[in-house]
Structures are given as structure tokens and as C-alpha cells.
Design an enzyme around this catalytic site. Structure first.
Site, PDB file in Angstrom:
ATOM      1  N   LYS A  63       0.854  -1.199   0.000  1.00 41.45           N
ATOM      2  CA  LYS A  63       0.000   0.000   0.000  1.00 41.45           C
ATOM      3  C   LYS A  63       0.887   1.245   0.000  1.00 41.45           C
ATOM      4  O   LYS A  63       1.616   1.485   0.954  1.00 41.45           O
ATOM      5  CB  LYS A  63      -0.877   0.037   1.261  1.00 41.45           C
ATOM      6  CG  LYS A  63      -1.868   1.201   1.229  1.00 41.45           C
ATOM      7  CD  LYS A  63      -2.570   1.420   2.552  1.00 41.45           C
ATOM      8  CE  LYS A  63      -1.890   2.439   3.427  1.00 41.45           C
ATOM      9  NZ  LYS A  63      -1.766   3.790   2.846  1.00 41.45           N
ATOM     10  N   GLU A  77      10.342   0.864  10.040  1.00 39.68           N
ATOM     11  CA  GLU A  77      11.300   1.942   9.751  1.00 39.68           C
ATOM     12  C   GLU A  77      10.582   3.242  10.072  1.00 39.68           C
ATOM     13  O   GLU A  77       9.766   3.718   9.273  1.00 39.68           O
ATOM     14  CB  GLU A  77      11.703   1.917   8.275  1.00 39.68           C
ATOM     15  CG  GLU A  77      12.411   0.656   7.840  1.00 39.68           C
ATOM     16  CD  GLU A  77      13.784   0.486   8.461  1.00 39.68           C
ATOM     17  OE1 GLU A  77      14.319   1.454   9.033  1.00 39.68           O
ATOM     18  OE2 GLU A  77      14.313  -0.624   8.388  1.00 39.68           O
ATOM     19  N   CYS A  96      13.604  11.057   7.030  1.00 32.25           N
ATOM     20  CA  CYS A  96      13.712  10.494   8.382  1.00 32.25           C
ATOM     21  C   CYS A  96      15.109  10.680   8.970  1.00 32.25           C
ATOM     22  O   CYS A  96      15.278  10.668  10.187  1.00 32.25           O
ATOM     23  CB  CYS A  96      13.332   9.020   8.352  1.00 32.25           C
ATOM     24  SG  CYS A  96      14.248   8.115   7.107  1.00 32.25           S
ATOM     25  N   GLU A 130      10.038  14.833  16.219  1.00 33.23           N
ATOM     26  CA  GLU A 130      10.312  14.932  14.788  1.00 33.23           C
ATOM     27  C   GLU A 130       9.338  15.940  14.174  1.00 33.23           C
ATOM     28  O   GLU A 130       8.119  15.772  14.262  1.00 33.23           O
ATOM     29  CB  GLU A 130      10.109  13.555  14.132  1.00 33.23           C
ATOM     30  CG  GLU A 130      10.428  13.557  12.661  1.00 33.23           C
ATOM     31  CD  GLU A 130      10.109  12.225  11.970  1.00 33.23           C
ATOM     32  OE1 GLU A 130       8.995  11.698  12.163  1.00 33.23           O
ATOM     33  OE2 GLU A 130      10.971  11.725  11.241  1.00 33.23           O
TER      34      GLU A 130
END
Ligand code: NAD
Length: 481
Positions: free
Chosen positions: A178, A252, A286, A384
Site C-alpha cells: 500500500k 522503519e 527520516c 520529529e
């Protein structure tokens, strides 16, 4: 009056291009303009069921292919990517708002990754066969897991899909993938192209959002492993849901990469490197260099160099031309989220050295931003942001560097800047991050593992370790008489 037709993309299931089972669609936007550029199927549980059925049909045949055959298929996938690199890059530019140069650079990297895993398919090894029990021979088989579910993020749509698909197929698995609902079109087009070279059902791509499609992939009892690249929150949800069927998870997740700058560092080189490493893809990376920790000796000079580097970036709609170095962020929601972080930081005393605003009226832009005067426990240091925002902290001394660098929930990547080999080696050993660069920030290699510690997740992408993650180990034991 002329009407511009909007391209429609389809899912790939069982080797066929199909609409969603319920026929619903979703509009896909260009974040640089906010305009609709495509429609894609908006899937649900029935779409996942159909894709799993196609994968089930293909599973045994693909499991039994020899590695050389899988190598051939992956090499063909790389050739297809190369042959359509310009078209695929154009889709990434329009859908992610990437500068032309970045999208163009990513395509040969994607085909290199496919070629690495093509070769890696032929290197899987087990422990030596031997007589460990009196009168028995034992051996180890490294086998594919079967059907794997893969869920990708929006920041590098095609590359993240390749990071998942390539090791999974190299190991002999079949895939239900997906893409992100925000950036599905390059993956859908690539799936359409590789349908010409792959056996039907080996790769199935289903579009939809997290609750509509992702959740059903994670719940499905026939899926043996779910691999997610996404945020920490989504990773935790997936791990919880996966517990009900005890399927394996490969996560991840987010990062908050520290950049530790010691007194002997080349300050100009740090700023030059971070001009790219902090703002590439509008900081939506990231491993982005988002958190600079500087010793007092070089702090002022570094802030000055970083501010000059950030404010020199040419920001704009990539359609304006090659000179654009940074595009928009992905959505109005992400833009608001980033500006929210900045508002709260400045209200609590943080200082904006450069940037800090939306910059443009149309599209979802945020100016390259450098902030100082932020505490170690402040939100902008601990969370983040996933945008073009860099905090710079003044350390009391070099002794504080490792403690501050490690003091966040994330553990994906870090960099250290020093000319002292012992200092660099000690930092690599002490930093709790899956990758530590010295005197650079950002490069990665197909041969080397990428993956985090702590809340950045577990499991590796790239390298032979990713291939291992997509396999299971079986002990075969034969009585000799
Ligand atoms: P996200 O977590 O919002 O979404 C990621 C994917 O998960 C999407 O496809 C989404 O539809 C799906 N999803 C959401 N909820 C789900 C659920 N409950 N069940 C199943 N699927 C669900 O992340 P994003 O905003 O698309 O991507 C940005 C995040 O990805 C950042 O945190 C970034 O650091 C991270 N990221 C990590 C890496 C890495 O290699 N570690 C690489 C790229 C991006």
C-alpha cells in the site's frame, strides 16, 4: 470552455490493472499548487482480500523459483525503471513537490537498489550441514515468509516502495503493498510497468488510507510479516494490531538526527553539508540533519554559516525550473503542523535566526528555518518536525555532546564533525543510532543497512540484512539409519 482531464491510475492485482472493488476514488494533489493532478482507487477491506487472494495464487510458484530466476526478474525491474526514469521522476515532482534534480537523482539510485537485491538473491546462506546429533544430519533452510504486507510513506514514494519490494521478492516472497494515500501515483505507474515482467500476483498494489487499507493488511491472517515505513505512532498501532495474529513486524520509523559539532570541525563544511542534509525534500527525510549540537568554541560561527546557507536556498514550485532547490511540504496539514511547532517554540523563548513562515500564498510552503535558544527538553528538540526546520543548541562543553545527542526517543541516524579519529570512533561507539556518519550527513548505500534503534523501530532496509528480514529459518533433521 475547455476541460482538462485528470489522469486516473489503477491498482495492480493478480497482474491486472483494476479499479477499487467499491469503485470509490481519491483525488491526489500537487503540493506546490494545491491542484488535483490525479485520481486513484480508494480501497477498503475487499481490495485487501482480493490482493491477498491473488498473492495466494502466486505464492507457491514464486517460492519455488530458483534464485537465478528471481535475479533475472529484479534486473528486468531495474531496466524498466531506467527506461521510464524521466516519466517516473516527473510523477514524483508533481506529487511530492520535489525539485527536478532530486527526483532525477533518485531514479538511478532506485535501479541500483534493485540490481543489488538481484545479486543478493543468490547469496542466501545457512549454517553448515552437519552431524550434530549422533546418527542424524541437520541442516538449515532459509525460506521466504510467504505473503508480506508492505506500507509506504509519502516522502520518497517510489524509493521506499523499492526498499520494500526488492528484498521481499529477492527472498521469494509475494507482496501486497500500500503506497501512501498522499503520493501513490509513481508507485502505481511503476507497478503497471513491471506487470509486463513479473508473474501475475507476485506484486500487488492497493491504494487507500491507513484505516481503510493499511489496517486490513495488518489484520490479515494470511500475511506473515508487515513492513511499515512511517511515523512512530503508526508503527506502535501496527505492532499492537499485529500482535493479534502474531505476525512479524518490520518498522522503519521517524528520526531526529543530531549533528554533533566539535571544536576542531570545519564549520564551513558543516554548513555546506547541512544546506543539503537538513533541507533536502523540504526536510521531510527520516534522517534529516535536524538537531545541531555545537560546542561553545564554534557555536557563533556555525550559527552564522548555517543561517547564510539556509537563507540562500531557492524555494519554489519545481515547475518554475531547475533553479528551484527546495519545494513545498506535502500538505496543508503538514504545513500547519510545522508552523504550529514554530509558534509554540517562539512563544517559549526560542529565537528564529532565519525563516519561520509559510513564505508563499499558493501551495504548502515553509521557509528554510534555523532556530536557537531551545532547551534540551523542549518540544522542537524532542519531536520529529518533518519539515525544513533545524534547531541549534550551544553545549556547555564537549562532554555534554553524547548525552544530549542520545537524549531523544529516536535512534535512526546521527553525524559527528571532528578531525580527531579517536573522538570520532568514541562517538560512533557511544551514539544510540542505527547509522553514524563522520564529517558528512545523509549518504546511504545499497550494500549497507538502514534502520533505527529505540522508537525509530526495528528491522533493516537495504543490504543483506534486509534480505534476511524477509526470510525464516528452518531446521531440517534426517535420521541416518
Ligand atoms: P504515517 O505514519 O502517517 O503513514 C505511513 C503509512 O502508514 C501510510 O501509507 C499510511 O496510510 C499508513 N497507515 C497509517 N495508519 C495506519 C494504520 N493504523 N494501519 C496501517 N497503516 C497505516 O507516515 P507518513 O506521514 O506517511 O511518513 C512520514 C513518517 O515516515 C516520518 O515519521 C518519517 O520519519 C518516517 N519515515 C521513516 C523512514 C525510515 O527509513 N526510518 C523513511 C521515510 C519516512
Amino acid at each position: 470552455m475547455s476541460t482538462v482531464s485528470i489522469p486516473e491510475f489503477k491498482n495492480l492485482v493478480g497482474g491486472e490493472l483494476v479499479e477499487g472493488v467499491e469503485g470509490a476514488t481519491r483525488e491526489v494533489l500537487n503540493p506546490a499548487t494545491g491542484e488535483v493532478i490525479a485520481r486513484v482507487p480508494e480501497g477498503g477491506a475487499a481490495d485487501v482480500e482480493r490482493a491477498v487472494a491473488a498473492a495466494r495464487e502466486a505464492r507457491i510458484g514464486f517460492r519455488d523459483t530458483i534464485p537465478a530466476k528471481r535475479q533475472e526478474l529484479l534486473l528486468a525491474m531495474a531496466d524498466v525503471l531506467d527506461a521510464h526514469a524521466e516519466e517516473l521522476a516527473a510523477l514524483e515532482i508533481a506529487n511530492v513537490g520535489k525539485p527536478n534534480s532530486l527526483a532525477a537523482e533518485e531514479m538511478p539510485i532506485c535501479s541500483d537498489e534493485l540490481r543489488f537485491f538481484a545479486g543478493a538473491a543468490r547469496t542466501m546462506q545457512g549454517q553448515a550441514t552437519g552431524e550434530y546429533g549422533e546418527g542424524y544430519t541437520s541442516f538449515v533452510r532459509r525460506e521466504p515468509l510467504g505473503i508480506v504486507g508492505q506500507i509506504a510513506p509519502w516522502n520518497y514514494p517510489l524509493m521506499m516502495a523499492i526498499w520494500k519490494i526488492a528484498p521481499a521478492l529477492a527472498a521469494g516472497n509475494v507482496v501486497v503493498l500500500k503506497p501512501s494515500e498522499l503520493t501513490p501515483i509513481s508507485t502505481l505507474r511503476y507497478a503497471e510497468l513491471v506487470a509486463e515482467v513479473l508473474p501475475p500476483g507476485v506484486l500487488n498494489v492497493v491504494t487507500g488510507d491507513g484505516p481503510g487499507v493499511g489496517q486490513h493488511i495488518v489484520e490479515h491472517p494470511e500475511i506473515s510479516l508487515v513492513s511499515l515505513t512511517g511515523s512512530v505512532g503508526t508503527g506502535k498501532n501496527i505492532a499492537r494490531t499485529a500482535a493479534d495474529t502474531l505476525k512479524r513486524v518490520h518498522l522503519e520509523l521517524g528520526g531526529k538526527a543530531p549533528v554533533v559539532v566539535f571544536a576542531d570541525a570545519d564549520v564551513k563544511a558543516v554548513a555546506e553539508s547541512l544546506r543539503v542534509a537538513s533541507f533536502l525534500n523540504s526536510g521531510q527525510d527520516c534522517t534529516a540533519a535536524s538537531r545541531v549540537l555545537a560546542v561553545p568554541e564554534i557555536y557563533d560561527a556555525l550559527v552564522e554559516e548555517l543561517a547564510a546557507a539556509a537563507s540562500s536556498l531557492v524555494v519554489g514550485d519545481p515547475a518554475e525550473g531547475e533553479q528551484v532547490e527546495m519545494g513545498p511540504v506535502i500538505s496543508a496539514r503538514q504545513q500547519e503542523r510545522i508552523l504550529g511547532f514554530l509558534d509554540r517554540a517562539t512563544s517559549s523563548g526560542a529565537e528564529l535566526v532565519t525563516g519561520g513562515s509559510a513564505g508563499r500564498d499558493a501551495g504548502f510552503f515553509v521557509d528554510p528555518t534555523i532556530i536557537t535558544n531551545v532547551g534540551q527538553k523542549s518540544e522542537v528538540v524532542q519531536s520529529e518536525i518533518f519539515g525544513p526546520v533545524v534547531t541549534v543548541q550551544r553545549l556547555d562543553s564537549a562532554d555534554q555532546a553524547i548525552e544530549y545527542a542520545n537524549d531523544v526517543p529516536y535512534g535512526l541516524a546521527a553525524s559527528v564533525w571532528t578531525r580527531d579519529v579517536a573522538q570520532a570512533m568514541n562517538a560512533i561507539r557511544q551514539l544510540d543510532f542505527g547509522c553514524v556518519w563522520v564529517n558528512d550527513h545523509l549518504p546511504f548505500l545499497s550494500e549497507m543497512p538502514h534502520g533505527g534503534f529505540k522508537e525509530s523501530g526495528y528491522g533493516k532496509d537495504l543490504s543483506i540484512y534486509a534480505l534476511e528480514d524477509y526470510t525464516r529459518i528452518k531446521h531440517g533433521m534426517i535420521k541416518l539409519s
